[in-house]
Design a protein around this motif. Structure first.
Motif, PDB file in Angstrom:
ATOM      1  N   PRO A  76       0.835  -1.197   0.000  1.00  0.00           N
ATOM      2  CA  PRO A  76       0.000   0.000   0.000  1.00  0.00           C
ATOM      3  C   PRO A  76       0.874   1.253   0.000  1.00  0.00           C
ATOM      4  N   GLN A  77       0.459   2.250  -0.772  1.00  0.00           N
ATOM      5  CA  GLN A  77       1.216   3.489  -0.879  1.00  0.00           C
ATOM      6  C   GLN A  77       0.417   4.709  -0.417  1.00  0.00           C
ATOM      7  N   ARG A  78      -0.904   4.565  -0.337  1.00  0.00           N
ATOM      8  CA  ARG A  78      -1.742   5.665   0.148  1.00  0.00           C
ATOM      9  C   ARG A  78      -3.048   5.097   0.689  1.00  0.00           C
ATOM     10  N   HIS A  79      -3.502   5.685   1.780  1.00  0.00           N
ATOM     11  CA  HIS A  79      -4.769   5.286   2.398  1.00  0.00           C
ATOM     12  C   HIS A  79      -5.913   5.614   1.454  1.00  0.00           C
ATOM     13  N   PRO A  80      -6.975   4.849   1.492  1.00  0.00           N
ATOM     14  CA  PRO A  80      -7.379   3.976   2.583  1.00  0.00           C
ATOM     15  C   PRO A  80      -6.842   2.547   2.494  1.00  0.00           C
ATOM     16  N   ILE A  81      -6.009   2.235   1.500  1.00  0.00           N
ATOM     17  CA  ILE A  81      -5.460   0.877   1.407  1.00  0.00           C
ATOM     18  C   ILE A  81      -4.420   0.682   2.508  1.00  0.00           C
ATOM     19  N   ARG A  82      -4.616  -0.350   3.300  1.00  0.00           N
ATOM     20  CA  ARG A  82      -3.694  -0.644   4.409  1.00  0.00           C
ATOM     21  C   ARG A  82      -3.037  -2.026   4.291  1.00  0.00           C
ATOM     22  N   ARG A  83      -3.680  -2.919   3.520  1.00  0.00           N
ATOM     23  CA  ARG A  83      -3.134  -4.270   3.344  1.00  0.00           C
ATOM     24  C   ARG A  83      -2.568  -4.401   1.932  1.00  0.00           C
ATOM     25  N   PRO A  84      -1.522  -5.192   1.764  1.00  0.00           N
ATOM     26  CA  PRO A  84      -0.964  -5.374   0.423  1.00  0.00           C
ATOM     27  C   PRO A  84      -1.881  -6.202  -0.470  1.00  0.00           C
ATOM     28  N   ALA A  85      -1.770  -5.962  -1.752  1.00  0.00           N
ATOM     29  CA  ALA A  85      -2.468  -6.776  -2.748  1.00  0.00           C
ATOM     30  C   ALA A  85      -1.599  -7.992  -3.048  1.00  0.00           C
ATOM     31  N   HIS A  86      -2.230  -9.085  -3.415  1.00  0.00           N
ATOM     32  CA  HIS A  86      -1.482 -10.290  -3.766  1.00  0.00           C
ATOM     33  C   HIS A  86      -0.827 -10.099  -5.138  1.00  0.00           C
ATOM     34  N   THR A  87       0.458 -10.409  -5.222  1.00  0.00           N
ATOM     35  CA  THR A  87       1.176 -10.325  -6.490  1.00  0.00           C
ATOM     36  C   THR A  87       1.618 -11.722  -6.911  1.00  0.00           C
ATOM     37  N   TYR A  88       1.928 -11.860  -8.192  1.00  0.00           N
ATOM     38  CA  TYR A  88       2.320 -13.147  -8.751  1.00  0.00           C
ATOM     39  C   TYR A  88       3.645 -12.985  -9.485  1.00  0.00           C
ATOM     40  N   PRO A  89       4.553 -13.956  -9.362  1.00  0.00           N
ATOM     41  CA  PRO A  89       5.824 -13.893 -10.097  1.00  0.00           C
ATOM     42  C   PRO A  89       5.594 -13.918 -11.607  1.00  0.00           C
ATOM     43  N   VAL A  90       6.369 -13.096 -12.317  1.00  0.00           N
ATOM     44  CA  VAL A  90       6.247 -12.969 -13.768  1.00  0.00           C
ATOM     45  C   VAL A  90       7.610 -13.201 -14.401  1.00  0.00           C
ATOM     46  N   ARG A  91       7.597 -13.958 -15.495  1.00  0.00           N
ATOM     47  CA  ARG A  91       8.814 -14.165 -16.289  1.00  0.00           C
ATOM     48  C   ARG A  91       8.500 -13.756 -17.718  1.00  0.00           C
ATOM     49  N   GLU A  92       9.323 -12.864 -18.273  1.00  0.00           N
ATOM     50  CA  GLU A  92       9.111 -12.352 -19.631  1.00  0.00           C
ATOM     51  C   GLU A  92       9.836 -13.215 -20.654  1.00  0.00           C
ATOM     52  N   SER A  93       9.184 -13.367 -21.829  1.00  0.00           N
ATOM     53  CA  SER A  93       9.805 -14.116 -22.909  1.00  0.00           C
ATOM     54  C   SER A  93       9.166 -13.738 -24.243  1.00  0.00           C
ATOM     55  N   GLY A  94       9.819 -12.885 -24.999  1.00  0.00           N
ATOM     56  CA  GLY A  94       9.431 -12.551 -26.371  1.00  0.00           C
ATOM     57  C   GLY A  94       7.980 -12.208 -26.622  1.00  0.00           C
ATOM     58  N   GLY A  95       7.476 -11.138 -26.039  1.00  0.00           N
ATOM     59  CA  GLY A  95       6.108 -10.716 -26.296  1.00  0.00           C
ATOM     60  C   GLY A  95       5.059 -11.453 -25.487  1.00  0.00           C
ATOM     61  N   ARG A  96       5.510 -12.340 -24.613  1.00  0.00           N
ATOM     62  CA  ARG A  96       4.612 -13.087 -23.750  1.00  0.00           C
ATOM     63  C   ARG A  96       5.201 -13.068 -22.339  1.00  0.00           C
ATOM     64  N   ILE A  97       4.329 -13.305 -21.368  1.00  0.00           N
ATOM     65  CA  ILE A  97       4.808 -13.475 -19.996  1.00  0.00           C
ATOM     66  C   ILE A  97       4.238 -14.777 -19.447  1.00  0.00           C
TER      67      ILE A  97
END
Length: 103
Positions: A76-97
């Motif tokens: 979170p970077q500004r209220h009212p958000i206090r909890r983090p959002a779930h993120t997912y690992p990303v790997r890039e490869s030639g126009g696709r992830i």
């Protein structure tokens, strides 16, 4: 063994996002300054979809209450958000992830 999904990101310019449904999950793929990130497409504060949010640099602003998240780690970077959002690992490869969704 982890579950992953491959997503075509051709045409997703810096500053743009794209909502994606995969294996029962709603994701938001973000092109933040030329790098790709994937977060849950739901604000951790208001539980609304983020696909109408504005991405500026690496910061995503919720369209409902104006809270902000860092798409790199979901923090979170500004209220009212206090909890983090779930993120997912990303790997890039030639126009696709490849987004790792979990086990």
């Amino acid at each position: 063994m982890s579950l992953a999904v491959t997503i075509d990101v051709a045409g997703l310019a810096p500053g743009q996002t794209r909502a994606v449904s995969a294996h029962g999950l709603e994701l938001l793929v973000c092109n933040a300054e030329g790098r790709y990130y994937a977060i849950e497409n739901r604000c951790p504060h208001g539980m609304v979809r983020l696909d109408a949010a504005v991405l500026s640099g690496c910061i995503l602003e919720c369209p409902v209450h104006g809270g902000r998240l860092d798409v790199r780690d979901g923090s979170p970077q500004r209220h009212p958000i206090r909890r983090p959002a779930h993120t997912y690992p990303v790997r890039e490869s030639g126009g696709r992830i490849e987004v790792t969704l979990g086990a």
